[in-house]
Design an enzyme around this catalytic site. Structure first.
Site, PDB file in Angstrom:
ATOM      1  N   LYS A  26      -8.422   8.385  14.035  1.00 39.81           N
ATOM      2  CA  LYS A  26      -7.652   9.331  13.222  1.00 39.81           C
ATOM      3  C   LYS A  26      -7.760  10.756  13.777  1.00 39.81           C
ATOM      4  O   LYS A  26      -6.834  11.551  13.642  1.00 39.81           O
ATOM      5  CB  LYS A  26      -8.112   9.260  11.754  1.00 39.81           C
ATOM      6  N   TYR A  67     -12.923   4.263  13.180  1.00 37.39           N
ATOM      7  CA  TYR A  67     -11.663   4.615  12.491  1.00 37.39           C
ATOM      8  C   TYR A  67     -11.473   6.133  12.551  1.00 37.39           C
ATOM      9  O   TYR A  67     -10.386   6.624  12.868  1.00 37.39           O
ATOM     10  CB  TYR A  67     -11.732   4.131  11.049  1.00 37.39           C
ATOM     11  N   GLY A 100       0.809  -1.217   0.000  1.00 37.34           N
ATOM     12  CA  GLY A 100       0.000   0.000   0.000  1.00 37.34           C
ATOM     13  C   GLY A 100       0.841   1.266   0.000  1.00 37.34           C
ATOM     14  O   GLY A 100       1.885   1.354  -0.643  1.00 37.34           O
TER      15      GLY A 100
END
Ligand code: NAP
Length: 245
Positions: free
Chosen positions: A147, A143, A16
Site C-alpha cells: 500500500k 500488505y 465489499g
C-alpha cells in the site's frame, strides 16, 4: 468532474467496498458503470455492467481497456490482504501476491486506462489505498509495503497525467466493515460512507480522502512517527510475540 453522466469502471465490484462504490455511482446518475470482477457472474448490482477482470493478468487488463474505451472515471478498488509479517512468514508468497495485486495490478490499470481517460477529456482515477500506506504494522507488514508502494504510484501518476487533466485521488482509511477486516473487532467505517466521501472528493477536485478519524490522526502525526506512531505498535507487538497479550 461530475459523477452524473460519467462512465465509471470499478475493480473488485462484486463485494465489499467495490460493491458500495458501484452502487453509489448508479445512485449518483453515472451514465454507465462497469463492474469488474475476476468472476463477472458475481456482479449482480442492478445497473452495473459486469466485466471479467483479474488485475494481475496483463492481457485481461488490456482487453478491459479496449472493451471499456468510454471510461471517464476509473476506481482502482481491488486489493488483497494476507496478514503476513516480513521475517516470520514461511515464504514470500503472501508478500508477492499483495505486491502483484495492490501495486502492480493498480499500476497496470493506470497505464492501460491513461489514454482512455485522455480521450474522455481527462477524467479521474481513484486509488483505494489504506492507513497502512503511512506506516508499517507487523500484523499486516507486507500488505503495508504494497500500500505504501501504491501510494507512491498514486502520487507519481498524478504528476504524470496532470498535463491531460486527469484528477488522481488517493483514498486512505483504517478499518472498513468488509470481509477484509472481518478478523478484527476494532471500530470500522461503513463502505457506504467511504464511497460517499470519495465521490464528493471527485466532484470537488480533491486529491486526497482521509476517510476516518484514524487516518486523519496518523497523517497528522507523520512528521513525528518515531515518537507518536511506532512506540504503541512496538509495545503491542512485543507483548504479542512474548505471549502476554
Ligand atoms: N476493509 C478494510 O478494512 C480496508 C481498509 C483500507 C483499505 N482497504 C482497501 O479497500 C479495497 C477493497 O477492499 P475490501 O475491504 O472491499 O476487501 P474485500 O471485501 O476482501 O474485497 C476485495 C475485492 O478485491 C477483489 N480482488 C482481489 N484480488 C483481485 C484481482 N487480482 N483482480 C481483481 N479483483 C481482485 C476481490 O475479488 P474476489 O471476490 O474475486 O476475491 C474483491 O472484490 C482494497 O484495495 C483494500 O486494500 C480496505
Amino acid at each position: 468532474m461530475q459523477i452524473s453522466g460519467s462512465v465509471a469502471l470499478v475493480t473488485g465490484a462484486n463485494r465489499g467496498l467495490g460493491l458500495a462504490f458501484a452502487g453509489e455511482l448508479v445512485r449518483r446518475g453515472a451514465a454507465r458503470v462497469y463492474g469488474a470482477a475476476r468472476d463477472p457472474g458475481t456482479v449482480t448490482e442492478p445497473g452495473v455492467q459486469p466485466v471479467a477482470l483479474d488485475i494481475t493478468d496483463g492481457d485481461q487488463v488490456e482487453r478491459a481497456a479496449a472493451q471499456c474505451a468510454d471510461v471517464s472515471l476509473l476506481v482502482n478498488n481491488a486489493g488483497v490482504l494476507r496478514y503476513s509479517t516480513f521475517t516470520s512468514a514461511p515464504d514470500l508468497d503472501a508478500a508477492r501476491q499483495e505486491m502483484e495485486t495492490n501495486y502492480f495490478g493498480t499500476l497496470r490499470m493506470c497505464r492501460a486506462f491513461a489514454s482512455v481517460l485522455a480521450a474522455a477529456g481527462g477524467g479521474a482515477i481513484v486509488n483505494m489505498l489504506s492507513i497502512t500506506s503511512f506506516f508499517t504494522n507487523p500484523f499486516n507488514a507486507s500488505y503495508g509495503a504494497s500500500k505504501a508502494a501504491e501510494w507512491s504510484l498514486t502520487n507519481g501518476v498524478r504528476l504524470e497525467l496532470h498535463h491531460q487533466g486527469t484528477l488522481v485521488v488517493a483514498v486512505h482509511a483504517g478499518f472498513i466493515d468488509t470481509e477484509m477486516a472481518a478478523l478484527t473487532d476494532a471500530p470500522k467505517i461503513s463502505p457506504e460512507s467511504v464511497a460517499g466521501q470519495v465521490f464528493d472528493a471527485v466532484e470537488a477536485g480533491q486529491v486526497e480522502v482521509l476517510a476516518d478519524e484514524r487516518s486523519r490522526d496518523v497523517k497528522a502525526k507523520l512528521s513525528r512517527d518515531h515518537e507518536l506512531i511506532y512506540p504503541p505498535i512496538q509495545e503491542f507487538w512485543d507483548a504479542a510475540v512474548s505471549g502476554t497479550s
